[in-house]
Design a protein around this motif. Structure first.
Motif, mmCIF file in Angstrom:
data_model
loop_
_atom_site.group_PDB
_atom_site.id
_atom_site.type_symbol
_atom_site.label_atom_id
_atom_site.label_comp_id
_atom_site.label_asym_id
_atom_site.label_seq_id
_atom_site.Cartn_x
_atom_site.Cartn_y
_atom_site.Cartn_z
ATOM 1 N N ALA A 1 0.736 -1.203 -0.072
ATOM 2 C CA ALA A 1 0.248 0.096 -0.146
ATOM 3 C C ALA A 1 0.921 1.351 0.037
ATOM 4 N N ARG B 1 1.950 2.274 -3.634
ATOM 5 C CA ARG B 1 1.109 2.906 -4.259
ATOM 6 C C ARG B 1 0.879 4.539 -3.788
ATOM 7 N N ARG C 1 1.953 -19.160 -13.385
ATOM 8 C CA ARG C 1 0.699 -19.022 -13.085
ATOM 9 C C ARG C 1 0.517 -18.613 -11.586
ATOM 10 N N TRP D 1 -0.567 -15.017 -9.533
ATOM 11 C CA TRP D 1 -1.493 -14.786 -8.902
ATOM 12 C C TRP D 1 -1.152 -14.412 -7.279
ATOM 13 N N ARG E 1 -0.694 -10.665 -7.606
ATOM 14 C CA ARG E 1 -2.001 -10.040 -7.637
ATOM 15 C C ARG E 1 -2.671 -9.986 -6.204
ATOM 16 N N PRO F 1 -3.669 -9.434 -2.458
ATOM 17 C CA PRO F 1 -3.446 -8.517 -1.477
ATOM 18 C C PRO F 1 -2.353 -8.678 -0.613
ATOM 19 N N GLU G 1 -0.891 -9.560 2.744
ATOM 20 C CA GLU G 1 -1.665 -10.005 4.036
ATOM 21 C C GLU G 1 -0.658 -9.730 5.049
ATOM 22 N N ILE H 1 -7.385 -21.597 -8.433
ATOM 23 C CA ILE H 1 -7.349 -20.081 -7.808
ATOM 24 C C ILE H 1 -8.698 -19.980 -7.075
ATOM 25 N N GLN I 1 -10.412 -14.700 -4.251
ATOM 26 C CA GLN I 1 -9.097 -14.348 -4.934
ATOM 27 C C GLN I 1 -9.327 -13.793 -6.441
ATOM 28 N N GLN I 2 -10.022 -14.590 -7.143
ATOM 29 C CA GLN I 2 -10.337 -14.361 -8.514
ATOM 30 C C GLN I 2 -11.428 -12.828 -8.566
ATOM 31 N N PHE J 1 -11.671 -10.454 -6.235
ATOM 32 C CA PHE J 1 -10.913 -9.416 -5.969
ATOM 33 C C PHE J 1 -9.857 -8.987 -7.207
ATOM 34 N N TRP J 2 -9.264 -9.940 -7.749
ATOM 35 C CA TRP J 2 -8.484 -9.576 -8.892
ATOM 36 C C TRP J 2 -9.392 -8.989 -10.099
ATOM 37 N N LYS K 1 -9.954 -5.476 -9.071
ATOM 38 C CA LYS K 1 -8.941 -4.635 -9.252
ATOM 39 C C LYS K 1 -8.459 -4.218 -10.795
ATOM 40 N N VAL L 1 -7.926 1.006 -4.121
ATOM 41 C CA VAL L 1 -7.550 -0.439 -3.754
ATOM 42 C C VAL L 1 -7.383 -0.858 -2.587
ATOM 43 N N ARG L 2 -7.017 0.196 -1.612
ATOM 44 C CA ARG L 2 -6.690 0.146 -0.241
ATOM 45 C C ARG L 2 -8.085 -0.411 0.238
ATOM 46 N N GLU M 1 -8.968 -3.995 -1.152
ATOM 47 C CA GLU M 1 -7.936 -4.857 -0.210
ATOM 48 C C GLU M 1 -8.324 -5.184 1.332
ATOM 49 N N ARG N 1 -11.453 -7.485 1.350
ATOM 50 C CA ARG N 1 -11.123 -8.765 0.941
ATOM 51 C C ARG N 1 -10.392 -9.484 2.192
ATOM 52 N N LEU N 2 -9.458 -8.915 2.877
ATOM 53 C CA LEU N 2 -8.845 -9.524 4.008
ATOM 54 C C LEU N 2 -9.879 -9.575 4.984
#
Lengths: 692, 96
Positions: free
Chosen positions: A401, A404, A663, A667, A670, A672, A674, B3, B7-8, B10-11, B14, B73-74, B77, B80-81
């Protein structure tokens, strides 16, 4: 972990840097008072050169480290704001500080391509690169290429392209250091270069990225203050509003009115006619080489003989002798000198361009200007998003973060300078149009005299009317920023501050670039390729000795005073863009991109870019008549970029897909970040630091 | 290799944000250049609009784009968390 710091080290350093900047500003005030009491200019200039270098050395000693993670990525403990400041200082080079305002002065609207190109790239950095690279979390860009594409070859090509682009760029910075010190402190150019080099080395040698980061934070503050002060005071003087960025619109309008008067002045047109006549003369001399040179030499000799025979006054004979000696010594020299003169005369003869008008000229010229404007902004933007020394900085933030956020802070600080540069150009133009053009050459303002003695301003009264016409004035682009304090009637101490700002800009960029080159050599080429078993200590010793070798050779290259320095800087952007951008973007967002595609893309990108430069740039033996779509060589990156993307796609598709682990990697980047991952990184970094 | 669905999602969020902002970036970068001659006739506080856009307007737009990206994005994220944490709590409660 010898030399590792407490977790609170960053907060501690931030405090020290704030103190440093305060002490520096106090010093400025102290010198300002001293000047009123008759402190000599040499002393003031010397203090301005010495004080910042002592400051940088102090930071270097405070930040000394023998920990690999601290040395390469500042322990990944830099907050968003401070990393933003460091990126901004890393980014704003001698070219931004000294030459941008001058370019805008001469090119008007066309020059704004630099303002857009050098800022818009940060959107690409923020959205497509910085957070993913931070998530990846290694040390260099070649690390990324190697992890994503596998094998030693992508790493080696990446490291070589890093070295190529950064070395060209660092030579230009050190050259800038030499110019500033020799102009302000009056030392020899070569001595200035080596004094600046000490400033760079004491800092990065001891503390690596950690020291460079904190120095850059201080340099960012110094260079922005130094850039703003003169033009703020001038705006106050001319318009009574001390916000040049807001009020220069009004001044721009007044310039529009003056332009009409000056461009249509019959004497102005007469001067241009005279220059055109001279151009034709030089051109015919050039065509009739070597005969024309011999005729000129015979004529000069005859004249001298007649003068001698008639016992003319000594000064006339002396002048005639000087004229004879000034002739080129051989036909080859004559060809080079006269071609250069023709280029200078081209500028004199060309009709002047209105400052604010986009893409002037007839339909063809206008379309060509627009196309070149677009090509240049693409090259500069993509180059910004591919320069290794900038991208490396995003490995140093505490979290993803923060990476960014730090792009936002970086662009904010960069914008302070780039918002102001067009104002510099407009105020300088207003001054030239209202106080210089049309004035008697005998009573020009005193700053003209100061800078013509240093060769940055030239005046030639070609029509002998004793009055200055616009075309009779030749300005070096750097003079716009350098002379601004005097134009605004400010004391010498402000000029000293501007010099200190220019030095900060050049040194901060040079620091970042040298570190990028040293990392590519010691980390990618030595440690990862040649000797993976090397101990931490050995890696740092190699890195430091590389730093020494590279900086001394860059200083040597700069002391040869290469011509076309600005073109070289532009070339660095084009090389970086063609080499890295397709491979980086493909690596992050296209799963099918594979090793062979990346290798083909990097090699073909750089090859096409360099080939086009050779084809079109006169210094490399090319000519613009061979250009594709009339694109200037500085934008050769657009072709390299196109070739790079095409090769990435084609070669990746005709070779087998990358292994399955790629792959998973993509991922991971991508996902976040943690909180537990931070602990894992910290553990990995300290592992790196403790292997002996 | 699979995956996880969250997560998908979330992606995808984004990615869509990134594409939208890149489109905005391309628009503010290239449109004022392409239509420079038309914008030149409009005046804003003394500046011709074409000059103003290249000298300041586009830069401000870049700052806004980067700012929006960092903030959005924050938020994504964090959501998601928080979801992931709630899911793992539920899972451990069910297990016990």
């Amino acid at each position: 972990m010898s030399g590792s710091a407490s977790p609170n080290f960053s907060g501690h350093m931030a405090l020290i840097i704030r103190w440093y900047v305060c002490v520096f500003l106090l010093l400025v005030m102290f010198l300002g008072v001293g000047e009123q009491f008759g402190l000599s200019f040499t002393w003031i200039g010397g203090m301005f050169m010495l004080a910042p270098i002592l400051l940088y050395a102090g930071v270097g000693i405070l930040c000394r480290t023998s920990n690999v993670s601290e040395y390469y990525v500042a322990g990944r403990r830099i907050s968003g704001l401070y990393n933003g400041m460091a990126v901004a200082a890393d980014w704003m080079s001698a070219a931004s500080f000294l030459s941008l305002a001058g370019t805008l002065y001469f090119d008007g609207y066309q020059g704004l391509a630099f303002v857009i190109g050098w800022t818009g790239g940060y959107v690409l950095v923020a959205l497509c690169l910085a957070p993913y690279l931070r998530k990846f979390g290694q040390f260099t860009i070649a690390d990324f290429l190697s992890a994503r594409y596998g094998g030693a070859l992508p790493r080696l090509i990446g490291a070589s392209a890093t070295i190529m682009a950064s070395f060209i760029y660092v030579v230009a910075q050190i050259y800038g250091v030499g110019l500033i010190t020799s102009r302000f402190i009056g030392v020899e150019f070569e001595i200035g270069v080596f004094v600046g080099l000490t400033g760079i080395l004491v800092c990065s040698f001891l503390g690596g990225m950690r020291a460079v980061t904190w120095t850059q934070v201080a340099q960012c503050a110094i260079l922005i203050v130094a850039y703003l002060i003169p033009v703020v005071l001038l705006a106050e003087k001319q318009t009574n509003v001390p916000v040049p960025q807001v009020v220069y619109g009004e001044v721009l309008q007044q310039i529009g009115g003056k332009e009409e008067v000056i461009f249509n002045d019959p004497r102005e047109q007469q001067v241009r006619e005279l220059y055109r006549a001279r151009q034709n003369e030089v051109r015919s001399h050039l065509e009739h080489l070597p005969g024309s040179l011999e005729t000129m030499r015979d004529d000069a000799q005859d004249k001298l003989n007649i003068l001698k025979a008639t016992n003319a006054p000594a000064e006339q004979i002396f002048a005639a002798e000087k004229k004879l000696r000034a002739l080129p010594i051989s036909a080859e020299h004559a060809e080079r000198e006269w071609k250069a003169e023709l280029q200078k005369l081209d500028i004199k003869v060309a009709p002047p361009l209105p400052h604010a008008k986009p893409f002037p000229g007839n339909e063809d010229e206008s379309a060509k200007r627009k196309l070149n404007f677009l090509a240049l902004i693409i090259c500069l933007m993509v180059g910004t998003a591919s320069l290794p020394h900038i991208l490396m900085r995003f490995y140093t933030t505490t979290t993803v973060a923060d990476s960014r956020n730090s792009v936002f802070w970086a662009l904010l600080f960069i914008s302070m300078l780039y918002f102001t540069a067009p104002a510099y150009a407009v105020f300088a133009k207003w001054e030239v149009y209202s106080n210089l053009v049309g004035a008697h050459i005998a009573n020009l303002p005193s700053w003209v005299g100061t800078w013509s003695r240093l060769g940055l301003i030239r005046i030639e009264d070609i029509n002998h009317d004793g009055v200055l016409q616009l075309a009779e004035l030749t300005l070096n682009p750097d003079v716009i920023v350098l002379a601004m304090p005097e134009i605004a009637g400010l004391p010498y101490v402000v000029s000293g501050l501007v010099a200190a700002g220019g030095l900060a800009a050049a040194l901060s960029t040079a620091d970042g670039l040298l570190l990028a080159i040293a990392s590519a050599l010691s980390h990618d080429i030595y440690y990862k390729t040649m000797d993976p078993q090397a101990s931490t200590q050995r890696r740092l010793v190699i890195s430091k000795s590389m730093l020494l070798v590279v900086s001394v050779s860059a200083a040597y290259a700069a002391s040869l005073r290469p011509e076309h320095i600005l073109f070289l800087v532009g070339l660095a952007f084009s090389i970086a863009a063609s080499a890295f951008f397709p491979a980086l973007i493909g690596g992050l967002f296209w799963q099918r991109a594979n090793r062979w595609g990346a290798i083909a893309s990097m090699l073909s990108g750089v090859t096409v870019c360099l080939y086009y430069c050779g084809l079109t740039h006169p210094a490399l033996g090319g000519s613009m008549s061979k250009a594709w779509f009339g694109i200037e060589p500085i934008s050769s990156g657009v072709f390299g970029l196109a070739a790079g993307f095409a090769m990435l796609v084609i070669v990746s598709l005709i070779t087998p897909p990358p292994p399955a682990r790629v792959r998973q990697l993509m991922w991971d980047w991508r996902a976040p970040s943690e909180p537990w991952q931070r602990a894992a990184w910290a553990a990995a970094d300290s592992d790196n630091g403790t292997h002996h | 290799m699979n995956i996880p669905a969250d997560q998908q999602i979330f992606w995808k969020q984004k990615r869509n944000l990134t594409l939208a902002l890149l489109l905005a970036w391309a628009a503010v970068t290239f449109l004022p250049v392409v239509f420079a001659n038309q914008l030149d006739r409009i005046e804003l506080l003394g500046w011709p609009l074409s000059f103003y856009m290249e000298a300041q307007g586009t830069l401000i737009a870049y700052l806004i784009i980067i700012g929006i990206y960092a903030v959005r994005v924050r938020q994504i994220e964090r959501a998601r968390l928080a979801n992931a944490a709630a899911a793992s709590n539920n899972a451990s409660e069910q297990a016990s």
